[in-house]
Design an enzyme around this catalytic site. Structure first.
Site, PDB file in Angstrom:
ATOM      1  N   HIS A 112      16.041  -0.146  16.279  1.00 14.27           N
ATOM      2  CA  HIS A 112      15.252  -1.348  16.104  1.00 14.27           C
ATOM      3  C   HIS A 112      16.480  -2.424  15.420  1.00 14.27           C
ATOM      4  O   HIS A 112      17.444  -1.854  14.664  1.00 14.27           O
ATOM      5  CB  HIS A 112      14.357  -1.532  15.261  1.00 14.27           C
ATOM      6  CG  HIS A 112      13.283  -2.736  15.088  1.00 14.27           C
ATOM      7  ND1 HIS A 112      13.711  -3.655  14.279  1.00 14.27           N
ATOM      8  CD2 HIS A 112      12.061  -2.954  15.757  1.00 14.27           C
ATOM      9  CE1 HIS A 112      12.555  -4.713  14.553  1.00 14.27           C
ATOM     10  NE2 HIS A 112      11.991  -4.314  15.350  1.00 14.27           N
TER      11      HIS A 112
ATOM     12  N   GLU B 266       7.149   1.040  18.796  1.00 15.50           N
ATOM     13  CA  GLU B 266       6.712   1.176  19.979  1.00 15.50           C
ATOM     14  C   GLU B 266       6.558   2.665  20.145  1.00 15.50           C
ATOM     15  O   GLU B 266       5.409   3.179  20.971  1.00 15.50           O
ATOM     16  CB  GLU B 266       7.954   0.938  20.851  1.00 15.50           C
ATOM     17  CG  GLU B 266       8.254  -0.462  21.126  1.00 15.50           C
ATOM     18  CD  GLU B 266       9.503  -0.727  22.088  1.00 15.50           C
ATOM     19  OE1 GLU B 266       9.912  -0.007  22.552  1.00 15.50           O
ATOM     20  OE2 GLU B 266       9.749  -1.932  22.099  1.00 15.50           O
TER      21      GLU B 266
END
Length: 378
Positions: free
Chosen positions: A257, A314
């Site tokens: 990320h 996710e």
């Protein structure tokens, strides 16, 4: 005195405004939402409570919550032209996010554009109706009218299937919606604030935010994160399959990320929600997911040492939404159903205290060109 100007591509590291709404701390792996650490509120609050918190900077009383839920419920219906747009989009098999963007632009027909608070309510209330209605049109099924006696999350699931969902599915979805409702000045939120900073209306800000979210570099791809688990199938396949992907230079979806250099706190909250939801016959699949995650983390450290590629939101978004029964094409639109609460909160915040957002650009073109009449050009 002339201000010093520094170019930062992508505005990385630039503070453009103040906000009380959320603070992602990528170094510590902490996400604060309106004063609450994410894990202390997302698993417990209703989505309506989270929206109220962002808009009013406090949780509602029981009476205020009942009133707020009723106000949202009565705004779930769409203007008639929105259904026409959805039917036209379905005839062309347009992606769900595009249909959401098109239909959302009609919402000023049912609200005074000058009333930002009312428009915010309409946007939050109508998004599930748009997405569920469009999904049923794509499947060739009859539309289902919203039910005012169901919560925001329960009504969304009901409008998709025609069945009143059980409490576990509603709680899992609410936890997801609460977890992703706001996350600092991400691309779509910043887009909403830029539009609001011009004193444009709330629906315009929301539609612009949808346009930013549908870009693959922002909205992400939670579906492929779970596809890898299905591809692996059994625990013993995890290492050879993932190692082969890394040898080929493939990216492992659901890991890494831009903000978080440690584990994404949203992944922890959704992991806990999945653990409570995936019980009984579902437990074996949950165990496989956890095994795949650990193997992926170990191999990422082996192949990309020092990159700190940890599990992101996710990965567990895919697990939770799959467990609820949503198809992967609804993952990003369901994210929008949550994030519109944050977009509207940011727009309201900027209306109250902000100035127009107008950054500079570093010019790199020519500066000494001379006009040549067309008859003299080569």
């Amino acid at each position: 005195m002339e201000l010093e100007t520094i170019m930062r591509p992508g505005l990385q590291g630039v503070i453009a405004a103040e906000t009380r709404l959320s603070r992602p701390d990528g170094q510590r792996g902490v996400l604060v939402i309106a004063g609450y650490w994410l894990e202390r509120i997302a698993p417990y609050a209703t989505f309506e409570e989270m929206v109220y918190l962002l808009w009013h900077d406090r949780l509602p009383t029981a009476v205020e919550l009942a009133t707020f839920k009723a106000e949202l419920a009565e705004k779930r219906a769409l203007p008639p032209i929105a259904e026409d747009i959805l039917r036209a989009a379905a005839a062309q098999k347009q992606p769900v996010m595009d249909a959401l963007r098109m239909a959302a632009g009609t919402l000023n027909l049912v609200v005074d554009a000058a009333d930002a608070q009312a428009a915010a309510q309409v946007a939050v209330a109508a998004f599930p109706t748009i997405v569920a209605s469009y999904w049923r049109l794509l499947q060739g099924e009859a539309l289902i009218a919203p039910r005012a006696d169901l919560s925001h999350a329960a009504n969304y699931l009901y409008m998709l299937t025609g069945d009143v969902p059980d409490a576990d599915a509603v709680r899992a979805l609410e936890t997801y919606l609460n977890t992703v409702i706001d996350h600092g000045f991400n691309a779509s939120t910043f887009t909403a604030r830029v539009i609001a900073s011009t004193q444009s209306d709330m629906i315009a800000a929301v539609v612009g935010a949808i346009g930013a979210l549908k870009g693959p570099l922002h909205g992400g791809a939670p579906g492929p994160a779970l596809d890898m688990v299905f591809e692996i199938g059994t625990p013993e396949n995890a290492e050879p399959v993932i190692r082969a992907k890394l040898e080929r230079g493939e990216r492992l979806m659901g890991f890494g990320h831009r903000v978080y250099k440690v584990r994404d706190p949203r992944a922890d909250v959704l992991n806990a929600a999945a653990e409570r939801f995936f019980v009984g016959e579902r437990a074996e699949f949950y165990a496989l997911v956890r095994h795949v995650e650990q193997v992926a983390l170990d191999l990422l450290e082996e192949y990309k040492p020092g990159r700190s590629l940890k599990t992101n939101v996710e990965f567990y978004t895919a697990l939770v939404l799959h467990g609820i029964g949503l198809p992967t094409d609804l993952f990003s639109p369901t994210f929008a159903i949550s994030r519109v609460g944050g977009w509207t909160a940011h727009a309201l915040e900027h209306y109250a205290s902000g100035r127009i957002i107008r950054p500079l650009a570093q010019y790199t073109g020519e500066t000494e060109r001379r006009w040549v009449p067309i008859t003299e050009r080569d």
